[in-house]
Design a protein around this motif. Structure first.
Motif, PDB file in Angstrom:
ATOM      1  N   GLY A  42       0.828  -1.195   0.000  1.00 49.55           N
ATOM      2  CA  GLY A  42       0.000   0.000   0.000  1.00 49.55           C
ATOM      3  C   GLY A  42       0.860   1.241   0.000  1.00 49.55           C
ATOM      4  O   GLY A  42       2.028   1.212  -0.375  1.00 49.55           O
ATOM      5  N   GLY A 107       0.983  13.045  -7.912  1.00 52.84           N
ATOM      6  CA  GLY A 107       1.790  12.978  -9.115  1.00 52.84           C
ATOM      7  C   GLY A 107       1.911  11.544  -9.592  1.00 52.84           C
ATOM      8  O   GLY A 107       1.437  10.615  -8.924  1.00 52.84           O
TER       9      GLY A 107
ATOM     10  N   PHE B  34     -12.413   7.807   1.873  1.00 53.64           N
ATOM     11  CA  PHE B  34     -12.067   8.113   0.494  1.00 53.64           C
ATOM     12  C   PHE B  34     -11.776   6.831  -0.286  1.00 53.64           C
ATOM     13  O   PHE B  34     -11.277   5.860   0.281  1.00 53.64           O
ATOM     14  CB  PHE B  34     -10.808   8.991   0.428  1.00 53.64           C
ATOM     15  CG  PHE B  34     -10.920  10.302   1.146  1.00 53.64           C
ATOM     16  CD1 PHE B  34     -10.833  10.372   2.518  1.00 53.64           C
ATOM     17  CD2 PHE B  34     -11.119  11.470   0.432  1.00 53.64           C
ATOM     18  CE1 PHE B  34     -10.936  11.590   3.182  1.00 53.64           C
ATOM     19  CE2 PHE B  34     -11.225  12.687   1.083  1.00 53.64           C
ATOM     20  CZ  PHE B  34     -11.132  12.746   2.456  1.00 53.64           C
ATOM     21  N   TYR B  36      -9.576   6.042  -3.798  1.00 53.44           N
ATOM     22  CA  TYR B  36      -8.713   6.531  -4.862  1.00 53.44           C
ATOM     23  C   TYR B  36      -8.491   5.406  -5.868  1.00 53.44           C
ATOM     24  O   TYR B  36      -8.488   4.223  -5.512  1.00 53.44           O
ATOM     25  CB  TYR B  36      -7.355   6.965  -4.315  1.00 53.44           C
ATOM     26  CG  TYR B  36      -7.321   8.340  -3.685  1.00 53.44           C
ATOM     27  CD1 TYR B  36      -7.720   8.536  -2.366  1.00 53.44           C
ATOM     28  CD2 TYR B  36      -6.877   9.447  -4.411  1.00 53.44           C
ATOM     29  CE1 TYR B  36      -7.680   9.796  -1.787  1.00 53.44           C
ATOM     30  CE2 TYR B  36      -6.824  10.713  -3.845  1.00 53.44           C
ATOM     31  CZ  TYR B  36      -7.224  10.877  -2.532  1.00 53.44           C
ATOM     32  OH  TYR B  36      -7.181  12.130  -1.972  1.00 53.44           O
ATOM     33  N   GLN B  38      -5.805   4.094  -9.045  1.00 55.89           N
ATOM     34  CA  GLN B  38      -4.494   4.269  -9.669  1.00 55.89           C
ATOM     35  C   GLN B  38      -4.448   3.450 -10.948  1.00 55.89           C
ATOM     36  O   GLN B  38      -4.388   2.212 -10.907  1.00 55.89           O
ATOM     37  CB  GLN B  38      -3.373   3.840  -8.727  1.00 55.89           C
ATOM     38  CG  GLN B  38      -1.982   4.105  -9.272  1.00 55.89           C
ATOM     39  CD  GLN B  38      -0.895   3.722  -8.284  1.00 55.89           C
ATOM     40  OE1 GLN B  38      -1.048   2.792  -7.505  1.00 55.89           O
ATOM     41  NE2 GLN B  38       0.216   4.450  -8.312  1.00 55.89           N
ATOM     42  N   ASN B  41       0.844   3.002 -14.208  1.00 49.12           N
ATOM     43  CA  ASN B  41       1.890   4.019 -14.406  1.00 49.12           C
ATOM     44  C   ASN B  41       1.389   5.444 -14.187  1.00 49.12           C
ATOM     45  O   ASN B  41       1.939   6.395 -14.764  1.00 49.12           O
ATOM     46  CB  ASN B  41       2.507   3.891 -15.799  1.00 49.12           C
ATOM     47  CG  ASN B  41       3.141   2.533 -16.004  1.00 49.12           C
ATOM     48  OD1 ASN B  41       3.858   2.052 -15.149  1.00 49.12           O
ATOM     49  ND2 ASN B  41       2.838   1.900 -17.123  1.00 49.12           N
ATOM     50  N   GLN B  42       0.377   5.582 -13.383  1.00 45.36           N
ATOM     51  CA  GLN B  42      -0.131   6.908 -13.065  1.00 45.36           C
ATOM     52  C   GLN B  42      -0.217   7.086 -11.556  1.00 45.36           C
ATOM     53  O   GLN B  42      -0.099   6.129 -10.789  1.00 45.36           O
ATOM     54  CB  GLN B  42      -1.511   7.118 -13.697  1.00 45.36           C
ATOM     55  CG  GLN B  42      -1.499   7.137 -15.216  1.00 45.36           C
ATOM     56  CD  GLN B  42      -2.860   7.480 -15.778  1.00 45.36           C
ATOM     57  OE1 GLN B  42      -3.645   8.196 -15.159  1.00 45.36           O
ATOM     58  NE2 GLN B  42      -3.146   6.966 -16.975  1.00 45.36           N
ATOM     59  N   GLY B  43      -0.416   8.332 -11.137  1.00 45.08           N
ATOM     60  CA  GLY B  43      -0.636   8.608  -9.728  1.00 45.08           C
ATOM     61  C   GLY B  43      -2.062   8.274  -9.325  1.00 45.08           C
ATOM     62  O   GLY B  43      -2.858   7.797 -10.131  1.00 45.08           O
ATOM     63  N   LEU B  44      -2.379   8.516  -8.079  1.00 47.43           N
ATOM     64  CA  LEU B  44      -3.718   8.239  -7.584  1.00 47.43           C
ATOM     65  C   LEU B  44      -4.668   9.375  -7.923  1.00 47.43           C
ATOM     66  O   LEU B  44      -4.295  10.546  -7.917  1.00 47.43           O
ATOM     67  CB  LEU B  44      -3.693   8.052  -6.066  1.00 47.43           C
ATOM     68  CG  LEU B  44      -3.297   6.681  -5.557  1.00 47.43           C
ATOM     69  CD1 LEU B  44      -1.820   6.423  -5.767  1.00 47.43           C
ATOM     70  CD2 LEU B  44      -3.655   6.533  -4.083  1.00 47.43           C
ATOM     71  N   LEU B  46      -8.720  10.784  -7.082  1.00 51.37           N
ATOM     72  CA  LEU B  46      -9.863  10.616  -6.195  1.00 51.37           C
ATOM     73  C   LEU B  46     -11.083  10.129  -6.974  1.00 51.37           C
ATOM     74  O   LEU B  46     -11.479  10.723  -7.968  1.00 51.37           O
ATOM     75  CB  LEU B  46     -10.189  11.940  -5.514  1.00 51.37           C
ATOM     76  CG  LEU B  46     -11.331  11.898  -4.500  1.00 51.37           C
ATOM     77  CD1 LEU B  46     -10.949  11.055  -3.292  1.00 51.37           C
ATOM     78  CD2 LEU B  46     -11.718  13.313  -4.068  1.00 51.37           C
ATOM     79  N   GLU B  88      -5.819  -0.221  -9.883  1.00 52.30           N
ATOM     80  CA  GLU B  88      -5.744  -0.546  -8.462  1.00 52.30           C
ATOM     81  C   GLU B  88      -6.538   0.495  -7.682  1.00 52.30           C
ATOM     82  O   GLU B  88      -6.450   1.698  -7.962  1.00 52.30           O
ATOM     83  CB  GLU B  88      -4.296  -0.586  -7.970  1.00 52.30           C
ATOM     84  CG  GLU B  88      -4.152  -1.166  -6.572  1.00 52.30           C
ATOM     85  CD  GLU B  88      -2.804  -1.801  -6.333  1.00 52.30           C
ATOM     86  OE1 GLU B  88      -1.860  -1.509  -7.086  1.00 52.30           O
ATOM     87  OE2 GLU B  88      -2.694  -2.593  -5.357  1.00 52.30           O
ATOM     88  N   PHE B  90      -7.713   2.089  -3.944  1.00 55.14           N
ATOM     89  CA  PHE B  90      -7.282   2.253  -2.561  1.00 55.14           C
ATOM     90  C   PHE B  90      -8.360   2.953  -1.749  1.00 55.14           C
ATOM     91  O   PHE B  90      -8.874   3.999  -2.136  1.00 55.14           O
ATOM     92  CB  PHE B  90      -6.007   3.103  -2.486  1.00 55.14           C
ATOM     93  CG  PHE B  90      -4.793   2.446  -3.072  1.00 55.14           C
ATOM     94  CD1 PHE B  90      -4.461   2.645  -4.402  1.00 55.14           C
ATOM     95  CD2 PHE B  90      -3.984   1.639  -2.294  1.00 55.14           C
ATOM     96  CE1 PHE B  90      -3.340   2.048  -4.953  1.00 55.14           C
ATOM     97  CE2 PHE B  90      -2.853   1.040  -2.837  1.00 55.14           C
ATOM     98  CZ  PHE B  90      -2.536   1.244  -4.169  1.00 55.14           C
ATOM     99  N   PHE B 102      -3.789   4.637   4.073  1.00 60.30           N
ATOM    100  CA  PHE B 102      -4.309   3.924   2.914  1.00 60.30           C
ATOM    101  C   PHE B 102      -4.347   2.429   3.183  1.00 60.30           C
ATOM    102  O   PHE B 102      -3.491   1.877   3.872  1.00 60.30           O
ATOM    103  CB  PHE B 102      -3.425   4.184   1.693  1.00 60.30           C
ATOM    104  CG  PHE B 102      -3.579   5.553   1.106  1.00 60.30           C
ATOM    105  CD1 PHE B 102      -2.853   6.627   1.595  1.00 60.30           C
ATOM    106  CD2 PHE B 102      -4.460   5.772   0.053  1.00 60.30           C
ATOM    107  CE1 PHE B 102      -2.996   7.901   1.054  1.00 60.30           C
ATOM    108  CE2 PHE B 102      -4.612   7.042  -0.497  1.00 60.30           C
ATOM    109  CZ  PHE B 102      -3.877   8.101   0.013  1.00 60.30           C
ATOM    110  N   GLY B 103      -5.329   1.785   2.583  1.00 56.86           N
ATOM    111  CA  GLY B 103      -5.351   0.338   2.576  1.00 56.86           C
ATOM    112  C   GLY B 103      -4.282  -0.191   1.627  1.00 56.86           C
ATOM    113  O   GLY B 103      -3.622   0.573   0.929  1.00 56.86           O
ATOM    114  N   THR B 104      -4.137  -1.494   1.608  1.00 54.72           N
ATOM    115  CA  THR B 104      -3.101  -2.109   0.792  1.00 54.72           C
ATOM    116  C   THR B 104      -3.499  -2.221  -0.671  1.00 54.72           C
ATOM    117  O   THR B 104      -2.697  -2.641  -1.498  1.00 54.72           O
ATOM    118  CB  THR B 104      -2.748  -3.504   1.318  1.00 54.72           C
ATOM    119  OG1 THR B 104      -3.952  -4.251   1.478  1.00 54.72           O
ATOM    120  CG2 THR B 104      -2.032  -3.415   2.663  1.00 54.72           C
TER     121      THR B 104
END
Lengths: 115, 112
Positions: A42, A107, B34, B36, B38, B41-44, B46, B88, B90, B102-104
């Motif tokens: 995580g 990011g 929340f 999120y 992902q 190859n990108q960020g998280l 919302l 993925e 979260f 955050f969760g796993t």
């Protein structure tokens, strides 16, 4: 507008070398965060900046890790004498303020591989 | 102390089928929750958030989640998934005034 940017996107380094990871937050965001994402672990909180000060460094795993933020904007995460266990994706996020209801904008991350 | 648990590390589902991604939380204070996402190859990004009010929260891309205080859950659902939902996911809960726990993560794989 522009989102959070991070550089480099990928970094391969030899064990024992120092690395610097850069984060450019969204303009106007006063809060900045660094997280580490390891496989199956995580997201692990590393450090939080409010402006240029870091009221919470509790997540930094060792004294080999440090971070600074200048001008209330760009932040650099430095890892000294890298170890193989430092291999992970390092994510930076920013928000309007350090508040629990404020969305954090992330990011794309820097993938660090220590060989 | 706040925490979140995502029991499913991977969820495979066929395209156009419904999906539920589970999140359970532990919190001794007011609860904000929340989700999120992902993409590779990108960020998280919302998806949705629960701060107060209606327990059914609608987010982007057709996702919704229901806050259930008695079961301490905040499961994410979508009635019909697309290949593009492969990512993925979260679940997260604030810890203190700024830190998120955050969760796993749950890796959703949508199959053709």
């Amino acid at each position: 507008g522009a989102g959070v940017s991070q550089s480099p996107s990928n970094k391969v380094t030899e064990k024992g070398k120092d690395v610097e990871l850069r984060c450019d937050p969204i303009s106007g965001h006063t809060a900045l965060y660094w997280y580490r994402q390891s496989l199956g672990q995580g997201l692990e909180f590393l450090i939080y900046f409010q402006g240029n000060s870091a009221p919470d460094k509790s997540g930094l795993p060792s004294d080999r890790f440090s971070a600074e933020r200048t001008g209330g904007s760009v932040s650099t995460l430095t890892i000294q004498r890298t170890q193989q266990e430092d291999s992970a994706v390092y994510l930076c996020a920013s928000s309007f303020s350090g508040g629990e209801i404020y969305e954090q904008y992330f990011g794309p991350g820097t993938r660090l591989t220590v060989t | 102390a706040q925490s979140v648990t995502q029991l499913d590390s991977q969820v495979p589902v066929f395209e156009e089928a419904p999906v539920e991604l589970r999140c359970n939380y532990s919190s001794s204070v007011s609860v904000y929750l929340f989700w999120y996402v992902q993409y590779p190859n990108q960020g998280l990004q919302l998806l949705l958030k629960y701060l107060s009010g209606s327990t059914l929260v609608k987010g982007i891309n057709g996702f919704e989640a229901e806050f259930n205080k008695s079961q301490t859950s905040f499961h994410l659902r979508k009635p019909s998934v697309h290949i593009s939902d492969t990512a993925e996911y979260f679940c997260a809960v604030p810890s203190g005034t700024y830190k998120y726990i955050f969760g796993t993560g749950t890796r959703l794989k949508v199959l053709a």
